[in-house]
Design an enzyme around this catalytic site. Structure first.
Site, mmCIF file in Angstrom:
data_model
loop_
_atom_site.group_PDB
_atom_site.id
_atom_site.type_symbol
_atom_site.label_atom_id
_atom_site.label_comp_id
_atom_site.label_asym_id
_atom_site.label_seq_id
_atom_site.Cartn_x
_atom_site.Cartn_y
_atom_site.Cartn_z
ATOM 1 N N ARG A 152 0.925 -1.063 0.213
ATOM 2 C CA ARG A 152 0.030 -0.046 -0.121
ATOM 3 C C ARG A 152 0.743 1.403 0.256
ATOM 4 O O ARG A 152 1.840 1.392 0.679
ATOM 5 C CB ARG A 152 -0.972 0.237 1.160
ATOM 6 C CG ARG A 152 -1.872 -0.937 1.446
ATOM 7 C CD ARG A 152 -2.359 -1.298 2.770
ATOM 8 N NE ARG A 152 -1.329 -1.500 3.628
ATOM 9 C CZ ARG A 152 -1.446 -1.621 5.121
ATOM 10 N NH1 ARG A 152 -2.544 -0.964 5.520
ATOM 11 N NH2 ARG A 152 -0.404 -1.921 5.872
ATOM 12 N N PHE A 249 -11.090 -2.577 6.021
ATOM 13 C CA PHE A 249 -11.561 -1.875 4.961
ATOM 14 C C PHE A 249 -13.092 -1.772 4.976
ATOM 15 O O PHE A 249 -13.959 -2.266 3.952
ATOM 16 C CB PHE A 249 -11.247 -2.997 3.628
ATOM 17 C CG PHE A 249 -9.808 -2.349 3.051
ATOM 18 C CD1 PHE A 249 -8.802 -2.442 3.709
ATOM 19 C CD2 PHE A 249 -9.897 -1.734 1.725
ATOM 20 C CE1 PHE A 249 -7.456 -1.898 3.440
ATOM 21 C CE2 PHE A 249 -8.449 -1.067 1.236
ATOM 22 C CZ PHE A 249 -7.562 -1.056 2.005
ATOM 23 N N ALA A 252 -16.579 3.553 5.972
ATOM 24 C CA ALA A 252 -17.467 4.229 4.918
ATOM 25 C C ALA A 252 -16.831 5.662 4.585
ATOM 26 O O ALA A 252 -16.309 6.429 5.562
ATOM 27 C CB ALA A 252 -18.791 4.215 5.427
ATOM 28 N N CYS A 260 -4.281 2.005 -7.974
ATOM 29 C CA CYS A 260 -4.552 0.724 -8.191
ATOM 30 C C CYS A 260 -6.067 0.131 -8.344
ATOM 31 O O CYS A 260 -6.338 -0.392 -9.340
ATOM 32 C CB CYS A 260 -3.730 -0.086 -7.201
ATOM 33 S SG CYS A 260 -2.105 -0.217 -7.140
ATOM 34 N N LYS A 263 -7.831 1.486 -11.431
ATOM 35 C CA LYS A 263 -7.314 0.868 -12.757
ATOM 36 C C LYS A 263 -7.474 -0.743 -12.880
ATOM 37 O O LYS A 263 -7.839 -1.134 -14.088
ATOM 38 C CB LYS A 263 -5.834 1.208 -12.655
ATOM 39 C CG LYS A 263 -4.838 0.600 -13.667
ATOM 40 C CD LYS A 263 -3.428 0.947 -13.633
ATOM 41 C CE LYS A 263 -2.726 0.356 -12.356
ATOM 42 N NZ LYS A 263 -2.312 -1.138 -12.953
HETATM 43 C C1 UDX Z 1 -4.146 -0.791 -2.593
HETATM 44 C C2 UDX Z 1 -4.074 -2.164 -2.176
HETATM 45 O O1 UDX Z 1 -4.259 -2.095 -0.655
HETATM 46 C C3 UDX Z 1 -2.698 -2.894 -2.154
HETATM 47 O O2 UDX Z 1 -2.470 -4.090 -1.604
HETATM 48 C C4 UDX Z 1 -2.140 -3.034 -3.610
HETATM 49 O O3 UDX Z 1 -1.172 -3.390 -3.962
HETATM 50 C C5 UDX Z 1 -2.395 -1.645 -4.444
HETATM 51 O O4 UDX Z 1 -3.653 -1.023 -4.111
HETATM 52 P P1 UDX Z 1 -3.213 1.563 -2.109
HETATM 53 O O5 UDX Z 1 -3.887 2.037 -3.492
HETATM 54 O O6 UDX Z 1 -1.970 2.231 -1.717
HETATM 55 O O7 UDX Z 1 -3.164 0.000 -1.908
HETATM 56 O O8 UDX Z 1 -4.391 2.041 -0.819
HETATM 57 P P2 UDX Z 1 -5.152 1.484 0.199
HETATM 58 O O9 UDX Z 1 -4.866 1.664 1.471
HETATM 59 O O10 UDX Z 1 -5.659 0.062 -0.117
HETATM 60 O O11 UDX Z 1 -6.629 2.213 -0.091
HETATM 61 C C6 UDX Z 1 -7.061 2.452 -1.273
HETATM 62 C C7 UDX Z 1 -8.333 3.415 -1.423
HETATM 63 O O12 UDX Z 1 -9.424 2.804 -0.409
HETATM 64 C C8 UDX Z 1 -8.068 4.692 -0.626
HETATM 65 O O13 UDX Z 1 -8.615 5.855 -1.342
HETATM 66 C C9 UDX Z 1 -8.887 4.730 0.975
HETATM 67 O O14 UDX Z 1 -8.915 5.827 1.465
HETATM 68 C C10 UDX Z 1 -9.916 3.857 0.541
HETATM 69 N N1 UDX Z 1 -10.554 3.286 1.675
HETATM 70 C C11 UDX Z 1 -9.854 2.196 2.204
HETATM 71 C C12 UDX Z 1 -11.679 3.317 2.146
HETATM 72 O O15 UDX Z 1 -12.300 4.167 1.549
HETATM 73 N N2 UDX Z 1 -12.203 2.577 3.016
HETATM 74 C C13 UDX Z 1 -11.544 1.667 3.850
HETATM 75 O O16 UDX Z 1 -12.112 0.986 4.686
HETATM 76 C C14 UDX Z 1 -10.167 1.352 3.350
#
Ligand code: UDX
Length: 428
Positions: A152, A249, A252, A260, A263
């Site tokens: 991440r 995850f 809300a 990622c 895409k």
């Molecule tokens: C993600 C994956 O977690 C990682 O394993 C992969 O290799 C690349 O994509 P990243 O994009 O860095 O990583 O961010 P991540 O922490 O997963 O969050 C993604 C998005 O989801 C963010 O916009 C975050 O704010 C949102 N999010 C996350 C939520 O809205 N609610 C949640 O409970 C968790």
């Protein structure tokens, strides 16, 4: 063993620096000479906590170069970590990967283990193997494997050093790659999932798809909670304690963004479409995310009917602890509000508004400047410094009293006790 990492983006650079810190000799290659010059000076081209310190302490084990030819010739193990951005039709662009294959084909004279780290559509690694043969590389001189990355942004080092698993996809009969990777990753103990090339590629997509699904699920439940005056965090807690569901995850808010999830889900949808596979869940997950900010915009318009009033948006990055604004829901929200006519003022500790919308909004160097005389504050990115705010002081600085919590992180009762109107999603 000499290792070459091609691509100095989040994945390639983090991998290079981590492996260098574990005493491997790394040559990190990128076509972008400015980036390489900066890296040679110890400057990381993006914000990622602690990466610069680790580079500093591992400097003797890593070189940065644009010379792919020399780097490939002198390495036994080659990681490919180039970008695979979305094309117009949603498919993943493999241009950078193909360009690397051309370079590789001209420089393989001794045996190379070629590991694809980039997120690529199912079937790509088989194609990589095939293409190298077509480009004239003798089959006894290389093996291709897939080893997708799950780090991440903002937690890149931790995730690289403490991954929950290591996925390796190999070709039938490949007996050397897994032992080799286990040696290279010796100091990073994790369970290994060994599968075929396409299996590894699909695990990566499925992983991101499932995480995005959890977010869209909770956002849809937040819409339901809104109607029934129920606190969505109680629902997240209630279901999250079920080990079959898990508590991660389920936060809300305005939805997911980043380089990622959007895409990879688009790429998966494209693959499904061309293979005539129905994916209604995949479609719904994206549709919920694409419409999530509309909920907030509608609520804001009701509370601020004068559509030219000043709004302060806190956070432009797609999440905290990064300067990355790619596919940021905050940027999408800012754009909508500015298009409506609101006077949008933003502040972010690390991120910068993309050039294409700079004329529509004002970015301030401090949170106070953005907030001053505003009619509303919107929290779009949950940077820790935004979570505990001095509400009394903030009320005095503002011209209005609307607080919009795009990440459900503020205490609604506390905010309201200061005379504000609070908007979240699924808050009680
Ligand atoms: C993600 C994956 O977690 C990682 O394993 C992969 O290799 C690349 O994509 P990243 O994009 O860095 O990583 O961010 P991540 O922490 O997963 O969050 C993604 C998005 O989801 C963010 O916009 C975050 O704010 C949102 N999010 C996350 C939520 O809205 N609610 C949640 O409970 C968790």
């Amino acid at each position: 063993m000499n290792i070459c990492v091609i691509g100095a983006g989040y994945v390639g650079l983090t991998l290079s620096i981590t492996l260098a810190s574990l005493d491997h000799q790394i040559q990190c290659v990128d076509k972008d000479s400015n980036k390489i010059t900066q890296l040679e000076k110890g400057v990381i081209p993006f914000y990622e906590p602690e990466l610069d310190d680790l580079l500093q302490s591992s400097r003797k084990n890593i070189t940065f170069t644009t010379n792919i030819s020399d780097a490939v010739k002198s390495s036994d193990l080659i990681f490919i970590a180039v970008g695979t951005p979305s094309r117009q039709d949603g498919s993943a662009s493999l241009l950078a990967l193909y360009s690397v294959l051309n370079d590789l084909s001209q420089n393989i004279t001794t045996f190379k283990t070629i590991i694809v780290k980039s997120t690529v559509p199912p079937g790509t690694c088989e194609e990589v193997h095939q293409k190298l043969a077509e480009l004239g590389v003798a089959s006894h001189l290389y093996v291709v494997a897939s080893n997708p990355e799950f780090l991440r942004e903002g937690n890149a080092l931790h995730d690289t050093l403490h991954p929950d698993k290591t996925v390796v996809g190999i070709k039938d009969g490949d007996t050397t790659t897994v032992p080799l990777l286990k040696t290279i990753y010796e100091k990073i103990p994790t369970p290994y999932i060994i599968t075929n090339l396409t299996g590894a590629e699909l695990i990566k997509y499925a992983n991101n798809y499932f995480l995005a699904t959890k977010i869209s699920f909770i956002n849809e439940m937040a819409r339901v909670s809104d109607k029934f005056n129920v606190e969505i965090s109680h629902i997240a807690q209630g279901i999250g304690l079920d080990p079959r569901i898990g508590k991660e995850f389920l936060q809300a808010g305005i939805g997911y963004g980043g380089s990622c999830f959007p895409k990879d889900l688009k790429a998966l949808q494209y693959i499904a479409k061309i293979n005539q596979i129905e994916t209604p869940i995949l479609h719904a997950v994206q549709q919920i995310n694409d419409t999530q900010i509309n909920l907030y915009v509608e609520k804001i318009k009701k509370q601020l009917p004068n559509l030219s009033e000043k709004i302060a948006v806190l956070g432009v990055t797609f999440k905290a602890h990064t300067d990355d604004t790619r596919s940021s829901q905050s940027i999408a929200l800012i754009q909508q509000l500015a298009t409506i006519g609101y006077d949008v003022n933003v502040y972010d500790p690390k991120g910068t508004i993309p050039t294409e919308i700079q004329s529509m909004v004002t970015q301030h160097p401090s949170m106070e400047d953005a907030i001053k005389n505003s009619h509303s504050i919107i929290l779009a990115t949950d940077w820790p410094e935004f979570v505990l705010l001095p509400w009394k002081k903030i009320k005095e600085m503002m011209a209005g009293s609307l607080i919009v919590d795009g990440r459900n992180v503020w205490d609604k009762n506390e905010v309201e006790s200061h005379g504000f109107t609070y908007i979240g999603v699924g808050r009680r």
